[in-house]
Motif scaffolding. Structure first.
Motif, mmCIF file in Angstrom:
data_model
loop_
_atom_site.group_PDB
_atom_site.id
_atom_site.type_symbol
_atom_site.label_atom_id
_atom_site.label_comp_id
_atom_site.label_asym_id
_atom_site.label_seq_id
_atom_site.Cartn_x
_atom_site.Cartn_y
_atom_site.Cartn_z
ATOM 1 N N SER A 336 -0.150 -0.047 2.851
ATOM 2 C CA SER A 336 0.835 -0.381 1.827
ATOM 3 C C SER A 336 0.160 -0.587 0.477
ATOM 4 C CB SER A 336 1.603 -1.642 2.240
ATOM 5 O OG SER A 336 2.325 -1.410 3.423
ATOM 6 N N ALA A 337 -0.967 -1.279 0.491
ATOM 7 C CA ALA A 337 -1.696 -1.490 -0.761
ATOM 8 C C ALA A 337 -2.136 -0.152 -1.370
ATOM 9 C CB ALA A 337 -2.918 -2.386 -0.502
ATOM 10 N N LEU A 338 -2.578 0.756 -0.510
ATOM 11 C CA LEU A 338 -3.015 2.074 -1.000
ATOM 12 C C LEU A 338 -1.840 2.861 -1.577
ATOM 13 C CD1 LEU A 338 -5.399 3.006 1.959
ATOM 14 C CD2 LEU A 338 -6.103 2.590 -0.407
ATOM 15 N N LEU A 339 -0.684 2.763 -0.941
ATOM 16 C CA LEU A 339 0.490 3.488 -1.439
ATOM 17 C C LEU A 339 0.955 2.960 -2.789
ATOM 18 C CD1 LEU A 339 2.545 3.809 1.872
ATOM 19 C CD2 LEU A 339 1.562 5.686 0.552
ATOM 20 N N ALA A 341 -1.081 1.427 -5.045
ATOM 21 C CA ALA A 341 -2.193 1.253 -5.990
ATOM 22 C C ALA A 341 -2.157 2.200 -7.179
ATOM 23 C CB ALA A 341 -3.525 1.409 -5.240
ATOM 24 N N ASP A 342 -1.610 3.385 -7.026
ATOM 25 C CA ASP A 342 -1.649 4.360 -8.127
ATOM 26 C C ASP A 342 -0.784 3.962 -9.311
ATOM 27 O OD1 ASP A 342 -3.454 6.023 -6.923
ATOM 28 O OD2 ASP A 342 -1.934 7.279 -5.962
ATOM 29 N N HIS A 343 0.286 3.235 -9.058
ATOM 30 C CA HIS A 343 1.243 2.960 -10.133
ATOM 31 C C HIS A 343 1.489 1.473 -10.362
ATOM 32 C CE1 HIS A 343 2.083 7.241 -10.189
ATOM 33 N NE2 HIS A 343 2.290 7.197 -8.885
ATOM 34 N N ASN A 344 0.669 0.650 -9.771
ATOM 35 C CA ASN A 344 0.862 -0.792 -9.920
ATOM 36 C C ASN A 344 -0.492 -1.503 -9.990
ATOM 37 O OD1 ASN A 344 3.961 -1.143 -9.266
ATOM 38 N ND2 ASN A 344 3.145 0.269 -7.721
ATOM 39 N N GLU A 345 -0.447 -2.751 -10.414
ATOM 40 C CA GLU A 345 -1.648 -3.599 -10.375
ATOM 41 C C GLU A 345 -1.612 -4.355 -9.052
ATOM 42 O OE1 GLU A 345 -2.233 -5.989 -13.892
ATOM 43 O OE2 GLU A 345 -3.226 -7.553 -12.703
ATOM 44 N N VAL A 346 -2.486 -3.946 -8.125
ATOM 45 C CA VAL A 346 -2.389 -4.439 -6.744
ATOM 46 C C VAL A 346 -3.559 -5.361 -6.393
ATOM 47 C CG1 VAL A 346 -2.317 -3.777 -4.313
ATOM 48 C CG2 VAL A 346 -1.126 -2.385 -6.017
ATOM 49 N N HIS A 347 -3.223 -6.542 -5.900
ATOM 50 C CA HIS A 347 -4.194 -7.448 -5.290
ATOM 51 C C HIS A 347 -3.970 -7.415 -3.781
ATOM 52 C CE1 HIS A 347 -4.459 -9.128 -9.394
ATOM 53 N NE2 HIS A 347 -5.668 -9.546 -9.025
ATOM 54 N N LEU A 348 -5.057 -7.502 -3.028
ATOM 55 C CA LEU A 348 -4.974 -7.527 -1.572
ATOM 56 C C LEU A 348 -5.616 -8.814 -1.068
ATOM 57 C CD1 LEU A 348 -4.282 -6.160 1.118
ATOM 58 C CD2 LEU A 348 -6.451 -4.914 0.975
ATOM 59 N N SER A 349 -4.777 -9.713 -0.537
ATOM 60 C CA SER A 349 -5.262 -11.003 -0.053
ATOM 61 C C SER A 349 -5.431 -10.968 1.461
ATOM 62 C CB SER A 349 -4.264 -12.113 -0.432
ATOM 63 O OG SER A 349 -4.569 -13.311 0.249
ATOM 64 N N TYR A 350 -6.592 -11.407 1.920
ATOM 65 C CA TYR A 350 -6.853 -11.481 3.364
ATOM 66 C C TYR A 350 -7.622 -12.766 3.637
ATOM 67 C CZ TYR A 350 -8.308 -9.970 8.059
ATOM 68 O OH TYR A 350 -8.515 -9.877 9.407
ATOM 69 N N ARG A 351 -7.238 -13.454 4.703
ATOM 70 C CA ARG A 351 -7.837 -14.763 4.977
ATOM 71 C C ARG A 351 -9.289 -14.669 5.422
ATOM 72 N NH1 ARG A 351 -7.325 -15.521 10.614
ATOM 73 N NH2 ARG A 351 -5.990 -13.948 11.580
ATOM 74 N N LYS A 352 -9.698 -13.483 5.893
ATOM 75 C CA LYS A 352 -11.081 -13.311 6.332
ATOM 76 C C LYS A 352 -11.896 -12.571 5.273
ATOM 77 C CE LYS A 352 -9.963 -13.304 11.259
ATOM 78 N NZ LYS A 352 -10.081 -12.579 12.550
ATOM 79 N N GLN A 353 -13.196 -12.443 5.531
ATOM 80 C CA GLN A 353 -14.087 -11.804 4.569
ATOM 81 C C GLN A 353 -14.273 -10.311 4.822
ATOM 82 O OE1 GLN A 353 -15.307 -13.006 1.850
ATOM 83 N NE2 GLN A 353 -14.794 -15.175 2.089
ATOM 84 N N HIS A 354 -13.818 -9.828 5.987
ATOM 85 C CA HIS A 354 -13.981 -8.403 6.319
ATOM 86 C C HIS A 354 -12.690 -7.862 6.922
ATOM 87 C CE1 HIS A 354 -18.318 -8.715 5.709
ATOM 88 N NE2 HIS A 354 -18.302 -9.815 6.465
ATOM 89 N N PHE A 355 -12.422 -6.597 6.636
ATOM 90 C CA PHE A 355 -11.284 -5.924 7.252
ATOM 91 C C PHE A 355 -11.779 -5.311 8.559
ATOM 92 C CE2 PHE A 355 -10.354 -6.041 2.763
ATOM 93 C CZ PHE A 355 -9.038 -6.463 2.743
ATOM 94 N N ALA A 356 -11.635 -6.069 9.631
ATOM 95 C CA ALA A 356 -12.292 -5.682 10.882
ATOM 96 C C ALA A 356 -11.420 -4.875 11.827
ATOM 97 C CB ALA A 356 -12.777 -6.946 11.612
ATOM 98 N N LEU A 370 -11.256 0.148 -3.690
ATOM 99 C CA LEU A 370 -11.922 -1.058 -4.196
ATOM 100 C C LEU A 370 -13.002 -0.692 -5.207
ATOM 101 C CD1 LEU A 370 -12.303 -3.106 -0.858
ATOM 102 C CD2 LEU A 370 -10.581 -3.397 -2.645
ATOM 103 N N ALA A 371 -13.749 0.367 -4.873
ATOM 104 C CA ALA A 371 -14.835 0.782 -5.772
ATOM 105 C C ALA A 371 -14.310 1.268 -7.117
ATOM 106 C CB ALA A 371 -15.656 1.887 -5.096
ATOM 107 N N SER A 372 -13.155 1.926 -7.102
ATOM 108 C CA SER A 372 -12.584 2.450 -8.346
ATOM 109 C C SER A 372 -11.773 1.417 -9.105
ATOM 110 C CB SER A 372 -11.694 3.653 -8.027
ATOM 111 O OG SER A 372 -10.568 3.242 -7.253
ATOM 112 N N GLY A 373 -11.564 0.259 -8.471
ATOM 113 C CA GLY A 373 -10.802 -0.799 -9.131
ATOM 114 C C GLY A 373 -9.300 -0.660 -8.992
#
Length: 439
Positions: A336-339, A341-356, A370-373
């Protein structure tokens, strides 16, 4: 003399070939071992749902399971034996199960240390309550093909068990219009049973909640009254189109937004189902074909009742120029965040430190975003308050901060329908490493 040279050459050549394959195998084993170590460090090694179990005493190291798996780095070979790698990303389609030439693979849910709540289901998909059947994800078998097959089999079995006489006007009520429910409805139609399909949301069940462009991973399957469906990498829209076509053709109505809140047994093969619309439906039998996460899990924070909070993303193309927060660390949240991201300012909050727990493909796309901001990560955070134009989040150290926000999507999993099942008298047990399918 020539004979000695020829024999010597053959021996050297044979030795070279053996050494080449041995060293190649050793090299691949080291690579897989390194991946396993990395998966363990990142929390990807332990399976979270249906997954293959490899019997090391039967495995001959053919690698057929590795080649059959459409996902990458779920399985590998170490020293000639199959092993799990990123098991948390396994989606349980069972391709490895079918590919193994020596039947060394079975499909299990839960592990020796991680239990999973499962309703008691007999081999014919009937629960401990005669006349109530369970098919699909709720019973442990997710994925479209497996769920559809179970829906068909459950309907076949109940048709054989139903008594010939009953005062109920409906033979079976099918709860849920996902893959299992739709397949069960088509089979019921084929068998001439009277039935109703009650869906708490929309046609497709969990599949409907996928973002429009999400690719649905499935494989060929037989659909009653339709025939063989050769699907692979099919989009949600295409799949819903097929379902709508076959349901319309056979005049099968899905009663959407009709949630069954309670099942009461009146007598043998006689049930009353109370719906959210205040209706009481009586039937001779019930097929429960709902998912394991039918009700979205909420955060329980102030402001969550706001209209800007949603638990699924249906029309990402209509959201542009907004400040969006996506909450969650699974595939649904990342996709959902990826969909967006192109047209919005998107923050992705996750309670852990890694997307496992996300698929490798999503992992790669997320890292690129993430690398492209395009996406700003807020790892180790939890939402603490939702307001009209801003959000408050708490870091692991307890410090709080705010961000501007127009919209929030929460993908925090779902609440298991255990109380609903237990209220109906269905036994639910916590199982550890239960084998659901074996040769």
């Amino acid at each position: 003399m020539w004979e000695v040279l020829i024999y010597g050459f053959v021996i050297l050549l044979s030795g070279a070939i053996v050494w080449y394959y041995w060293s190649s195998g050793q090299k691949r084993s080291k690579e897989v071992a390194a991946k396993v170590e990395q998966a363990q460090e990142e929390g990807r090694f332990q399976p979270v749902s249906l997954h293959p179990y490899i019997d090391p005493h039967k495995c001959i190291g053919s690698g057929a399971c590795v080649r059959a798996c459409p996902e990458e780095d779920i399985l590998g070979l170490i020293d000639g034996k199959g092993t799990l790698i990123n098991a948390s990303s396994c989606i349980g389609h069972g391709a490895c199960f079918h590919a193994c030439p020596v039947d060394a693979i079975s499909l299990r849910i839960g592990t020796e240390v991680r239990g999973v709540d499962l309703p008691h289901i007999k081999p014919n998909y009937e629960t401990n309550i005669s006349g109530i059947y369970i098919a699909g994800e709720l019973g442990g078998m997710g994925l479209i093909k497996n769920s559809a097959e179970q829906g068909v089999q459950a309907c076949n079995n109940l048709a054989e068990e139903l008594p010939s006489e009953c005062s109920c006007e409906t033979d079976v009520v099918i709860i849920g219009a996902g893959p299992a429910g739709i397949a069960a409805a088509l089979k019921a139609k084929e068998k001439g049973l009277t039935f109703r399909v009650l869906e708490q949301d929309s046609l497709g069940g969990t599949v409907f909640t996928f973002p429009r462009d999400k690719v649905v991973m499935t494989s060929p399957m037989d659909l009653p009254l339709y025939g063989k469906l050769k699907l692979n990498n099919t989009s949600k829209a295409e799949l819903l189109g097929i379902w709508n076509e076959v349901l319309d053709k056979h005049q099968i109505q899905i009663e959407e937004h009709s949630k069954v809140e309670r099942i009461s047994q009146i007598g043998a093969y006689h049930f009353k189902l109370d719906t959210s619309k205040g209706e009481a439906v009586e039937a001779r039998s019930v097929i429960i074909a709902i998912g394991r996460r039918g009700t979205p899990r909420k955060l329980g924070v102030p402001g969550e009742e706001s209209s800007k909070v949603a638990y699924r993303l249906l029309e990402p193309e209509h959201i542009q120029g907004e400040k969006v927060l996506v909450v969650g660390g699974g595939d649904s949240a990342v996709e959902s965040a990826l969909l967006l991201a192109d047209h919005n300012e998107v923050h992705l909050s996750y309670r852990k430190q890694h997307f496992a727990r996300i698929k490798k493909g999503n992992q790669e796309k997320l890292e690129a975003a993430l690398a492209s901001g395009k996406i700003s990560p807020l790892l180790g955070t939890n939402v603490s308050r939702i307001e009209e134009k801003k959000l408050s989040l708490v870091r692991e150290d307890g410090s709080e901060f705010e961000i501007e926000n127009d919209r929030i999507y929460i993908f925090a999993g779902g609440e298991l329908p255990i109380p609903f099942l237990q209220d109906a008298g269905i036994t639910v047990e916590k199982t550890f490493g239960k084998t659901l399918r074996k040769h």
